[in-house]
Write a protein that holds these residues in place. Structure first.
Motif, PDB file in Angstrom:
ATOM      1  N   ASP A 185      41.849  33.884  47.722  1.00 27.70           N
ATOM      2  CA  ASP A 185      42.760  33.126  48.925  1.00 27.70           C
ATOM      3  C   ASP A 185      42.708  34.027  49.969  1.00 27.70           C
ATOM      4  O   ASP A 185      42.551  33.535  51.195  1.00 27.70           O
ATOM      5  N   LEU A 186      42.934  35.151  49.831  1.00 27.40           N
ATOM      6  CA  LEU A 186      43.279  36.399  51.031  1.00 27.40           C
ATOM      7  C   LEU A 186      41.852  37.050  51.608  1.00 27.40           C
ATOM      8  O   LEU A 186      41.788  37.832  52.478  1.00 27.40           O
ATOM      9  N   GLY A 187      40.797  36.631  50.676  1.00 24.08           N
ATOM     10  CA  GLY A 187      39.594  37.110  51.386  1.00 24.08           C
ATOM     11  C   GLY A 187      39.366  38.638  50.821  1.00 24.08           C
ATOM     12  O   GLY A 187      38.672  39.437  51.560  1.00 24.08           O
ATOM     13  N   ILE A 188      40.088  39.267  49.686  1.00 23.21           N
ATOM     14  CA  ILE A 188      39.928  40.609  49.215  1.00 23.21           C
ATOM     15  C   ILE A 188      38.790  40.801  48.395  1.00 23.21           C
ATOM     16  O   ILE A 188      39.060  39.992  47.151  1.00 23.21           O
ATOM     17  N   ASP A 189      38.060  41.696  48.370  1.00 23.93           N
ATOM     18  CA  ASP A 189      37.273  42.171  47.259  1.00 23.93           C
ATOM     19  C   ASP A 189      37.611  42.782  46.347  1.00 23.93           C
ATOM     20  O   ASP A 189      38.130  43.961  46.558  1.00 23.93           O
ATOM     21  N   LEU A 190      38.041  42.562  45.229  1.00 22.88           N
ATOM     22  CA  LEU A 190      38.875  43.349  44.077  1.00 22.88           C
ATOM     23  C   LEU A 190      38.194  44.669  43.988  1.00 22.88           C
ATOM     24  O   LEU A 190      38.607  45.533  43.421  1.00 22.88           O
ATOM     25  N   ALA A 191      36.809  44.651  44.090  1.00 24.55           N
ATOM     26  CA  ALA A 191      35.928  45.695  43.868  1.00 24.55           C
ATOM     27  C   ALA A 191      36.417  46.703  44.875  1.00 24.55           C
ATOM     28  O   ALA A 191      35.975  48.016  44.454  1.00 24.55           O
ATOM     29  N   GLN A 192      36.808  46.740  45.625  1.00 20.11           N
ATOM     30  CA  GLN A 192      37.146  47.643  46.843  1.00 20.11           C
ATOM     31  C   GLN A 192      38.707  47.994  46.797  1.00 20.11           C
ATOM     32  O   GLN A 192      39.198  48.766  47.798  1.00 20.11           O
ATOM     33  N   VAL A 193      39.591  47.553  45.740  1.00 24.22           N
ATOM     34  CA  VAL A 193      40.926  47.828  45.844  1.00 24.22           C
ATOM     35  C   VAL A 193      41.184  48.751  44.478  1.00 24.22           C
ATOM     36  O   VAL A 193      40.613  48.331  43.425  1.00 24.22           O
ATOM     37  N   HIS A 194      41.837  49.681  44.931  1.00 23.11           N
ATOM     38  CA  HIS A 194      42.227  50.472  43.762  1.00 23.11           C
ATOM     39  C   HIS A 194      43.588  50.177  43.046  1.00 23.11           C
ATOM     40  O   HIS A 194      44.506  49.643  43.647  1.00 23.11           O
ATOM     41  N   GLY A 195      43.488  49.950  41.797  1.00 26.42           N
ATOM     42  CA  GLY A 195      44.574  49.358  40.987  1.00 26.42           C
ATOM     43  C   GLY A 195      45.460  50.355  40.644  1.00 26.42           C
ATOM     44  O   GLY A 195      45.066  51.559  40.045  1.00 26.42           O
ATOM     45  N   SER A 196      46.774  50.324  40.757  1.00 22.01           N
ATOM     46  CA  SER A 196      47.840  50.844  40.848  1.00 22.01           C
ATOM     47  C   SER A 196      48.508  50.607  39.462  1.00 22.01           C
ATOM     48  O   SER A 196      49.528  51.556  39.109  1.00 22.01           O
ATOM     49  N   GLY A 197      48.190  49.896  38.586  1.00 23.15           N
ATOM     50  CA  GLY A 197      48.774  49.330  37.594  1.00 23.15           C
ATOM     51  C   GLY A 197      48.322  50.245  36.410  1.00 23.15           C
ATOM     52  O   GLY A 197      47.491  51.120  36.492  1.00 23.15           O
ATOM     53  N   GLU A 198      48.837  50.049  35.114  1.00 24.93           N
ATOM     54  CA  GLU A 198      48.367  50.751  33.925  1.00 24.93           C
ATOM     55  C   GLU A 198      47.043  50.677  33.689  1.00 24.93           C
ATOM     56  O   GLU A 198      46.356  49.520  33.658  1.00 24.93           O
TER      57      GLU A 198
END
Length: 473
Positions: A185-198
């Motif tokens: 919905d926000l137009g964000i490519d998850l491949a470009q996001v660093h995950g901070s979770g476990e």
């Protein structure tokens, strides 16, 4: 052989689902029972397995698009009968070949239990079924089942990004279906996001940070955020200069329809009761400190739930349904206790089956599990149906009271307000006590004021003195 996988009826009697995220792309090889997509029904996000193995030749809808039950979801070349398939036509014959493949794709062979999963509603689409919605023109070329030698790399590039280098297939970023939906919905490519979770899990906070620009330099900048276009993501103008238009679909659409049906069908009445719950809060704190209950998180809501089950036994009219067709009032033998949960996708009300049979600790565990699965978008369809009465905890938002709307088919819903320390009459003196307001909405066709009052005062009596529950067992 090119085979279509039509969207099945997911067992809820629903007519459509929205594609939250694809787990595969055109050209990928899939195995039997491999998860191919996350789809959002009106109640939950569901993972769909593939009913056969082969190479994906077409995705018939994009992420965020809605597909009707029975319409093709994706096509797959299973490799059956390859020797009899014609060679790939040249460019001049492409339209005719595409028409031939399209007409052949609607023939879906039945799959027995030995060759695929038992999906409810899976099978050939009837000719009288709903017409397929128009989909993106960019997907039209995916209907060609095979590609000339050397063209595989081009097929891995999405049409709108064909000017970029081919992307080498990599492991899908780890995230939950609601987070993937938010990113879309926000137009964000998850491949470009660093995950901070476990273990690198991409969380809602990571996506929101990427959308707002408050992210570390290594996260990169999605295309939708470049060229000074940070105020417009996902096709929505969030700069404040214009109105924001959000499509009505999924859980929000279902909730709206259910609430309108309830409000204009059942005559709603609400009663209020303010209770001194100091003893309940002391019980909760003592259970949390007791090593015997380590690993069990008992909350005030769990005590309220137990009180509701005990009070419903004394006033069975509140655990009932109005059957208009049969002209009967159906009093249920068990309490399937609904717990309203606010999630990223909207309000859902999963229920604990036969809650009256559970101890306080078991009930607390069951409620905790429902909350976790609801927040992660993993609530099972079975948990969202069959509820008989519900609780909504508006106190978690700092609200003291409200007039909740009944879930369709239920006789009562109890809202619990915030627990506040305030001066209160206690044993003939004024003392600082912990106080909560209960709000009970009920269907006046099923429950009269006296019955509602009896039920509400029984719940209040248990919360005022939990030992009173021993007199109601």
């Amino acid at each position: 052989m090119i085979r279509d996988f039509p969207l099945p009826d997911l067992g809820e009697g629903l007519t459509e689902s929205e594609i939250v995220a694809w787990r595969v792309a055109v050209g990928d090889r899939v195995e039997l029972n491999q998860i191919i997509a996350d789809v959002e029904t009106a109640k939950a996000v569901v993972e769909l397995p593939s009913p056969f193995a082969g190479v994906v030749t077409a995705l018939h809808a994009g992420e965020g698009e809605t597909v009707n039950v029975g319409e093709p979801l994706f096509s797959c070349d299973t490799g059956e009968g390859d020797a009899e398939q014609p060679s790939v036509p040249d460019a001049a014959a492409a339209p005719a070949a595409e028409a031939q493949v399209s007409s052949a794709a609607v023939v879906v062979e039945a799959t027995d239990a030995a060759s695929g999963p038992n999906l409810v509603g899976y099978g050939a689409r009837a000719e009288s079924g709903p017409k397929r919605r128009a989909r993106r023109a960019a997907l039209a070329g995916d209907l060609v089942p095979a590609l000339p030698e050397g063209a595989e790399a081009a097929a891995t590039v999405a049409p709108e990004r064909a000017d970029q280098a081919p992307v080498v297939s990599a492991e899908r970023p780890r995230s939950t279906p609601p987070v993937r939906k938010l990113a879309h919905d926000l137009g964000i490519d998850l491949a470009q996001v660093h995950g901070s979770g476990e273990r690198g899990l991409v969380t809602r906070a990571d996506v929101e940070a990427a959308a707002s620009g408050l992210r570390s330099p290594d996260l990169g900048t999605p295309d939708s955020m470049r060229s000074g276009d940070a105020d417009r993501v996902g096709g929505i103008d969030r700069s404040g200069a214009g109105d924001v238009r959000i499509p009505i679909r999924g859980v929000r659409k279902h909730t709206a329809a259910a609430m309108v049906a309830s409000a204009f069908t059942a005559p709603h009445v609400t009663e209020f009761l303010t209770v001194d719950v100091t003893a309940t809060m002391e019980l909760v704190r003592s259970l949390r400190e007791d090593r015997a209950f380590a690993g069990h998180r008992v909350t005030p809501l769990a005590v309220v739930a137990k009180a509701v089950c005990l009070a419903a036994r004394r006033t069975p009219d509140v655990n009932a349904r109005w059957d208009e067709d049969a002209q009967e009032i159906v009093q249920f033998a068990s309490v399937n206790l609904g717990i309203a949960a606010a999630t990223e996708r909207g309000l859902v009300v999963p229920n604990v089956k036969a809650a009256e049979r559970l101890t306080l600790i078991e009930l607390a565990d069951a409620i905790g599990e429902l909350a976790v699965t609801a927040r992660e978008g993993r609530t099972r369809p079975a948990d969202l149906s069959g509820g008989t009465l519900s609780i909504t905890n508006v106190g978690v938002f700092g609200v003291d009271a409200g007039t909740p709307i009944l879930n369709p088919g239920e006789a009562v819903i109890l809202a619990t307000g915030a627990v506040r320390r305030q001066p209160w009459e206690f044993r003939g003196e004024v003392a600082l006590r912990e106080v909560m307001t209960l709000s009970l909405s009920f269907d006046h066709r099923l429950v009269d004021g006296q019955q509602a009052a009896s039920f509400l005062t029984d719940v209040g009596a248990i919360l005022r003195d939990p030992a009173r529950a021993l007199t109601m067992v």
